[in-house]
Scaffold this motif. Structure first.
Motif, PDB file in Angstrom:
ATOM      1  N   TRP A 183       0.261   7.852  15.927  1.00  0.00           N
ATOM      2  CA  TRP A 183       0.375   8.207  14.515  1.00  0.00           C
ATOM      3  C   TRP A 183       1.372   9.330  14.285  1.00  0.00           C
ATOM      4  N   VAL A 184       1.774   9.464  13.012  1.00  0.00           N
ATOM      5  CA  VAL A 184       2.585  10.596  12.568  1.00  0.00           C
ATOM      6  C   VAL A 184       1.935  11.164  11.310  1.00  0.00           C
ATOM      7  N   GLU A 185       2.114  12.467  11.089  1.00  0.00           N
ATOM      8  CA  GLU A 185       1.618  13.090   9.874  1.00  0.00           C
ATOM      9  C   GLU A 185       2.761  13.224   8.870  1.00  0.00           C
ATOM     10  N   LEU A 186       2.483  12.885   7.629  1.00  0.00           N
ATOM     11  CA  LEU A 186       3.472  13.018   6.571  1.00  0.00           C
ATOM     12  C   LEU A 186       3.469  14.453   6.058  1.00  0.00           C
ATOM     13  N   ASP A 187       4.673  15.017   5.830  1.00  0.00           N
ATOM     14  CA  ASP A 187       4.778  16.395   5.358  1.00  0.00           C
ATOM     15  C   ASP A 187       5.686  16.445   4.145  1.00  0.00           C
ATOM     16  N   GLU A 188       6.124  17.649   3.765  1.00  0.00           N
ATOM     17  CA  GLU A 188       6.941  17.794   2.562  1.00  0.00           C
ATOM     18  C   GLU A 188       8.269  17.063   2.680  1.00  0.00           C
ATOM     19  N   GLY A 189       8.743  16.880   3.888  1.00  0.00           N
ATOM     20  CA  GLY A 189       9.999  16.159   4.077  1.00  0.00           C
ATOM     21  C   GLY A 189       9.866  14.668   3.866  1.00  0.00           C
ATOM     22  N   SER A 190       8.656  14.155   3.942  1.00  0.00           N
ATOM     23  CA  SER A 190       8.393  12.728   3.698  1.00  0.00           C
ATOM     24  C   SER A 190       7.091  12.631   2.903  1.00  0.00           C
ATOM     25  N   PRO A 191       7.166  12.847   1.588  1.00  0.00           N
ATOM     26  CA  PRO A 191       5.954  12.991   0.779  1.00  0.00           C
ATOM     27  C   PRO A 191       5.253  11.693   0.409  1.00  0.00           C
ATOM     28  N   TYR A 192       5.791  10.551   0.839  1.00  0.00           N
ATOM     29  CA  TYR A 192       5.101   9.294   0.558  1.00  0.00           C
ATOM     30  C   TYR A 192       5.316   8.314   1.705  1.00  0.00           C
ATOM     31  N   VAL A 193       4.459   7.302   1.757  1.00  0.00           N
ATOM     32  CA  VAL A 193       4.598   6.251   2.760  1.00  0.00           C
ATOM     33  C   VAL A 193       4.135   4.934   2.153  1.00  0.00           C
ATOM     34  N   ILE A 194       4.876   3.862   2.465  1.00  0.00           N
ATOM     35  CA  ILE A 194       4.520   2.509   2.034  1.00  0.00           C
ATOM     36  C   ILE A 194       4.345   1.657   3.273  1.00  0.00           C
ATOM     37  N   ILE A 195       3.296   0.834   3.295  1.00  0.00           N
ATOM     38  CA  ILE A 195       3.152  -0.185   4.333  1.00  0.00           C
ATOM     39  C   ILE A 195       3.087  -1.544   3.653  1.00  0.00           C
ATOM     40  N   GLY A 196       3.566  -2.545   4.367  1.00  0.00           N
ATOM     41  CA  GLY A 196       3.644  -3.883   3.786  1.00  0.00           C
ATOM     42  C   GLY A 196       5.028  -4.121   3.237  1.00  0.00           C
ATOM     43  N   ASN A 197       5.083  -4.635   2.025  1.00  0.00           N
ATOM     44  CA  ASN A 197       6.352  -4.981   1.388  1.00  0.00           C
ATOM     45  C   ASN A 197       6.942  -3.734   0.745  1.00  0.00           C
ATOM     46  N   SER A 198       7.866  -3.096   1.432  1.00  0.00           N
ATOM     47  CA  SER A 198       8.327  -1.771   0.999  1.00  0.00           C
ATOM     48  C   SER A 198       9.746  -1.753   0.463  1.00  0.00           C
ATOM     49  N   GLY A 199      10.471  -2.845   0.571  1.00  0.00           N
ATOM     50  CA  GLY A 199      11.897  -2.818   0.278  1.00  0.00           C
ATOM     51  C   GLY A 199      12.254  -2.475  -1.154  1.00  0.00           C
TER      52      GLY A 199
ATOM     53  N   CYS B  94       0.864  -1.184   0.000  1.00  0.00           N
ATOM     54  CA  CYS B  94       0.000   0.000   0.000  1.00  0.00           C
ATOM     55  C   CYS B  94       0.898   1.230   0.000  1.00  0.00           C
ATOM     56  N   LEU B  95       0.641   2.121  -0.938  1.00  0.00           N
ATOM     57  CA  LEU B  95       1.436   3.334  -1.101  1.00  0.00           C
ATOM     58  C   LEU B  95       0.520   4.547  -1.144  1.00  0.00           C
ATOM     59  N   ALA B  96       0.897   5.600  -0.438  1.00  0.00           N
ATOM     60  CA  ALA B  96       0.193   6.882  -0.542  1.00  0.00           C
ATOM     61  C   ALA B  96       1.221   7.984  -0.747  1.00  0.00           C
ATOM     62  N   ILE B  97       0.915   8.886  -1.672  1.00  0.00           N
ATOM     63  CA  ILE B  97       1.810   9.985  -2.019  1.00  0.00           C
ATOM     64  C   ILE B  97       1.059  11.303  -1.837  1.00  0.00           C
TER      65      ILE B  97
END
Length: 247
Positions: free
Chosen positions: A130-146, A4-7
């Motif tokens: 939880w954490v909020e994603l900002d401009e310094g971390s513009p995407y997040v992956i959960i699950g198989n992320s490598g 799962c990826l969100a940008i």
């Protein structure tokens, strides 16, 4: 495993979730992204972790739907979701641990409510914090992320367009898919433009995107061939010299 990826970019949000569920030798398809859409209330929720934990948390959270409709900021929804994770942990964590299973649920929540000045993206941990994603971390992956991070690290920034983000996101998913046998098509895509309060969902199967995957593979091979070689010529010359038999 899950992908799962969100940008988050200035233009909006892009989310991609695979649908592959593996249980032993059995493989099935199940949606991993949940969308809620009301007036001035647009959110998506994606999860990775133990399926029984996910289902119970989602049932509890959806029972709060009338209450969460009255929230005006996304962090309030995130807090409510985290509370349900903690509730399920109190009920089931000990028994899961005694059965040799880890209490595990990571969640991505994105969207915008009427009181939010812009779209928001949050990562919720198994502990409910939880954490909020900002401009310094513009995407997040959960699950198989490598395998999927390299292209995102090179391309994604706040000024990336949503189209570019979706293309990069698909290539990130595809890199993961070819490297893992438990991440696969179909994929669900969610798109959200800032201040629109409209979520758009689309499911892609492998046939629809096979040509894109093949084209990318060919482009990578071509780029490898076209890379300059002057920086390695001297190394290979020395190698060849060592391979010349001495008299």
């Amino acid at each position: 495993m899950t992908y799962c990826l969100a940008i988050k970019v200035k233009e909006g949000l892009v989310a991609i979730a695979d649908t592959c569920i593996t249980a032993g030798s059995n493989v099935s398809i199940k949606k991993k992204v949940h969308v809620e859409q009301h007036d001035g209330h647009s959110i998506f929720i994606m999860t990775s972790g133990l399926r029984s934990v996910r289902d119970k948390v989602m049932y509890y959270f959806q029972e709060l739907s009338e209450e969460t409709k009255n929230y005006n900021k996304l962090y309030q929804v995130v807090n409510a979701f985290g509370d349900q994770i903690k509730r399920v942990a109190r009920e089931d964590k000990a028994s899961l641990l005694s059965g040799g299973l880890k209490f595990n649920l990571n969640t991505i929540i994105g969207g915008q409510l009427k009181g939010d000045e812009t779209q928001k993206l949050f990562l919720v941990y198994s502990e409910g914090n939880w954490v909020e994603l900002d401009e310094g971390s513009p995407y997040v992956i959960i699950g198989n992320s490598g395998q999927g991070k390299a292209i995102l690290n090179r391309i994604i920034n706040p000024d990336t367009t949503m189209k570019e983000a979706l293309k990069a996101g698909f290539l990130s998913f595809d890199s993961t898919r070819v490297s893992a046998n438990n991440v696969d098509f179909p994929i669900d895509v969610v798109l959200y433009k800032k201040d629109s309060f409209k979520m758009f969902e689309k499911r892609y199967d492998q046939k629809e995107l096979a040509n894109i995957s093949d084209l990318w593979a060919e482009k990578l091979k071509q780029a490898l061939v076209e890379l300059p070689e002057d920086w390695i010529d001297s190394t290979f010359n020395k190698l060849d010299e060592k391979l010349v038999p001495t008299k």
